[in-house]
Design a protein around this motif. Structure first.
Motif, short mmCIF file in Angstrom:
data_model
loop_
_atom_site.label_atom_id
_atom_site.label_comp_id
_atom_site.label_asym_id
_atom_site.label_seq_id
_atom_site.Cartn_x
_atom_site.Cartn_y
_atom_site.Cartn_z
N MET A 1 0.84 -1.19 0.00
CA MET A 1 0.00 0.00 0.00
C MET A 1 0.88 1.24 0.00
O MET A 1 1.83 1.34 0.77
N PRO A 2 0.57 2.24 -0.85
CA PRO A 2 1.35 3.48 -0.83
C PRO A 2 1.16 4.22 0.49
O PRO A 2 0.16 4.03 1.18
N LYS A 3 2.13 5.07 0.80
CA LYS A 3 2.04 5.87 2.02
C LYS A 3 0.81 6.76 1.97
O LYS A 3 0.56 7.41 0.96
N PRO A 4 0.05 6.83 3.07
CA PRO A 4 -1.06 7.78 3.11
C PRO A 4 -0.53 9.22 3.10
O PRO A 4 0.52 9.51 3.66
N HIS A 5 -1.27 10.08 2.43
CA HIS A 5 -0.92 11.51 2.34
C HIS A 5 -1.97 12.28 3.13
O HIS A 5 -3.14 12.31 2.75
N ASP A 30 8.43 8.32 8.43
CA ASP A 30 8.35 8.19 6.98
C ASP A 30 7.15 7.39 6.51
O ASP A 30 6.96 7.20 5.31
N THR A 33 3.02 10.68 4.29
CA THR A 33 3.37 11.95 3.65
C THR A 33 2.49 13.02 4.29
O THR A 33 1.28 12.84 4.40
N SER A 75 -4.58 15.74 -4.09
CA SER A 75 -3.40 14.87 -3.92
C SER A 75 -3.41 14.13 -2.58
O SER A 75 -2.69 13.16 -2.41
N ASP A 77 -4.93 11.92 0.72
CA ASP A 77 -5.85 10.83 1.02
C ASP A 77 -6.85 11.25 2.09
O ASP A 77 -7.93 10.68 2.19
N SER A 137 -3.63 0.33 7.47
CA SER A 137 -2.50 -0.23 6.73
C SER A 137 -2.33 -1.71 7.04
O SER A 137 -2.13 -2.53 6.16
N SER A 140 -4.80 -3.91 5.32
CA SER A 140 -4.68 -4.10 3.87
C SER A 140 -3.48 -4.97 3.51
O SER A 140 -3.26 -5.26 2.34
N ASP A 141 -2.69 -5.37 4.50
CA ASP A 141 -1.51 -6.19 4.21
C ASP A 141 -1.86 -7.66 4.00
O ASP A 141 -1.05 -8.41 3.47
#
Length: 142
Positions: A1-5, A30, A33, A75, A77, A137, A140-141
């Motif tokens: 999963m991409p990093k949440p923004h 990290d 975002t 941009s 989330d 997160s 969703s893994d």
């Protein structure tokens, strides 16, 4: 999963939203975002906001207020609005959450005492959001 923004927003982007962004960076590192912006961005950070975060081991002194744009909302989330003064409409399906932050000045508390109470309220909420993001997160893994 991409990093949440996560995008934190207040009116001037000189105090509460900058504090929330700094505290989120400290809490999540990290893994997230983080951005902040203002609906009517000012030209400098609130000195007491900077000082109160320095006490908590967070340095936001190099930050500069940024104007909120539809592209910035799109941009993200999640957009978190701090306080009832800033009004943000969702753009492109990005959810908007409003945190009714404590306002000690309504009780006659001013200066650094006020800012510490604001900081601690925001820090508590950021911690809850960080835990929520970890749960999402982790879910969703699998």
């Amino acid at each position: 999963m991409p990093k949440p923004h996560i995008l934190f927003v207040c009116v001037k982007n000189g105090g509460k939203s900058q504090m929330a962004a700094g505290l989120m960076r400290q809490a999540a590192g990290d893994a997230v975002t983080v951005d902040s912006a203002g609906t009517k961005a000012g030209d400098k950070l609130n000195a007491l906001s900077v000082e109160s975060l320095t006490e908590a081991g967070v340095d936001i002194s190099a930050g500069r207020p940024k104007q909120l744009t539809d592209d910035l909302i799109r941009s993200a989330d999640l957009v978190v609005v701090l306080g009832a003064e800033a009004k943000v409409e969702p753009v492109g399906g990005t959810p908007v959450e409003v945190w009714e932050t404590d306002e000690p000045s309504l009780r006659g508390i001013e200066g650094m005492e006020r800012m510490r109470l604001v900081r601690d309220d925001i820090a508590r909420r950021v911690k809850q959001l960080t835990e929520r993001l970890k749960t999402v997160s982790a879910g969703s893994d699998g």
